[in-house]
Design a protein around this motif. Structure first.
Motif, short mmCIF file in Angstrom:
data_model
loop_
_atom_site.label_atom_id
_atom_site.label_comp_id
_atom_site.label_asym_id
_atom_site.label_seq_id
_atom_site.Cartn_x
_atom_site.Cartn_y
_atom_site.Cartn_z
N ARG A 1 0.83 -1.21 0.00
CA ARG A 1 0.00 0.00 0.00
C ARG A 1 0.87 1.26 0.00
O ARG A 1 0.63 2.19 -0.75
N ARG A 2 1.89 1.25 0.85
CA ARG A 2 2.77 2.42 0.97
C ARG A 2 3.57 2.69 -0.31
O ARG A 2 3.81 3.84 -0.67
N ALA A 3 4.00 1.64 -0.98
CA ALA A 3 4.84 1.80 -2.17
C ALA A 3 4.06 2.18 -3.42
O ALA A 3 4.63 2.76 -4.34
N ALA A 4 2.78 1.83 -3.46
CA ALA A 4 1.97 2.08 -4.66
C ALA A 4 2.06 3.55 -5.06
O ALA A 4 2.10 4.42 -4.20
N PRO A 5 2.18 3.82 -6.33
CA PRO A 5 1.98 2.95 -7.50
C PRO A 5 3.25 2.20 -7.93
O PRO A 5 3.27 1.58 -8.99
N GLU A 6 4.30 2.24 -7.10
CA GLU A 6 5.51 1.48 -7.42
C GLU A 6 5.45 0.12 -6.74
O GLU A 6 4.65 -0.10 -5.83
N GLU A 7 6.33 -0.78 -7.16
CA GLU A 7 6.42 -2.10 -6.54
C GLU A 7 7.29 -2.02 -5.30
O GLU A 7 8.36 -1.41 -5.32
N CYS A 8 6.83 -2.65 -4.23
CA CYS A 8 7.66 -2.81 -3.05
C CYS A 8 8.41 -4.13 -3.20
O CYS A 8 8.06 -4.96 -4.02
N CYS A 9 9.44 -4.32 -2.40
CA CYS A 9 10.14 -5.59 -2.42
C CYS A 9 10.91 -5.77 -1.11
O CYS A 9 11.13 -4.82 -0.36
N GLY A 10 11.26 -7.02 -0.85
CA GLY A 10 12.01 -7.30 0.36
C GLY A 10 12.27 -8.78 0.52
O GLY A 10 12.09 -9.57 -0.41
N LEU A 11 12.67 -9.13 1.73
CA LEU A 11 13.11 -10.48 2.05
C LEU A 11 12.15 -11.15 3.02
O LEU A 11 11.63 -10.50 3.93
N LEU A 12 11.97 -12.44 2.85
CA LEU A 12 11.17 -13.26 3.76
C LEU A 12 12.13 -14.08 4.60
O LEU A 12 12.94 -14.84 4.07
N LEU A 13 12.06 -13.91 5.91
CA LEU A 13 12.98 -14.56 6.83
C LEU A 13 12.21 -15.42 7.81
O LEU A 13 11.03 -15.18 8.07
N GLY A 14 12.88 -16.41 8.39
CA GLY A 14 12.21 -17.23 9.38
C GLY A 14 13.07 -18.35 9.89
O GLY A 14 14.31 -18.34 9.76
N HIS A 15 12.40 -19.32 10.46
CA HIS A 15 13.05 -20.50 11.03
C HIS A 15 12.30 -21.72 10.53
O HIS A 15 11.07 -21.71 10.46
N GLY A 16 13.04 -22.77 10.19
CA GLY A 16 12.40 -23.94 9.61
C GLY A 16 11.73 -23.52 8.31
O GLY A 16 12.33 -22.84 7.50
#
Length: 140
Positions: A18-33
């Protein structure tokens, strides 16, 4: 394969898009297992951020370094499609590396998860979990 993701991460993905629109946002998905417990925003350094994304390599290298030091595992990546469905675009397909990571694509009010396999993307079902369950803490 089923992707587990916390409610907080899903809410953050929607907010980032929502914040990035009308541009694409991007990032990393992190976690465990196999559970995604964090979404880490990254700068979109693509030339035309309205129709493309390119994760800042500094953020990507930092995530790999943190993982090697015992931090959360880099499970995958996310980006938004400000216009269009939450399925891999032709450009996404071209950038598929077959690295078995998970891609989350946010479009309108949906988030879809995809497995980046050697022969392209495969849709993944998603199970929403509470943050304390995802981190191995018993619920009260």
């Amino acid at each position: 394969m089923i992707v587990e993701v916390t409610r907080d991460v899903l809410a953050q993905l929607h907010e980032e898009a929502r914040r990035a629109a009308p541009e694409e946002c991007c990032g990393l998905l992190l976690g465990h297992g196999g559970t995604i417990t964090q979404a880490r925003p990254a700068a979109n350094i693509a030339t035309d951020r309205r129709i493309h994304f390119e994760i800042d390599p500094v953020a990507l290298l930092a995530a790999h370094k943190a993982e090697r030091a015992g931090g959360p595992r880099l499970i995958g990546y996310y980006h938004s499609h400000p216009v269009g469905p939450c399925v891999p675009s032709a450009t996404d397909q071209e950038h598929s590396t077959g690295d078995s990571r998970i891609w989350a694509i946010i479009a309108q009010s949906e988030v879809a998860f995809w497995h980046d396999k050697a022969n392209g993307f495969e849709a993944l079902p998603c199970r929403v979990v509470e943050p304390n369950v995802a981190q191995g803490v018993p619920e009260n």
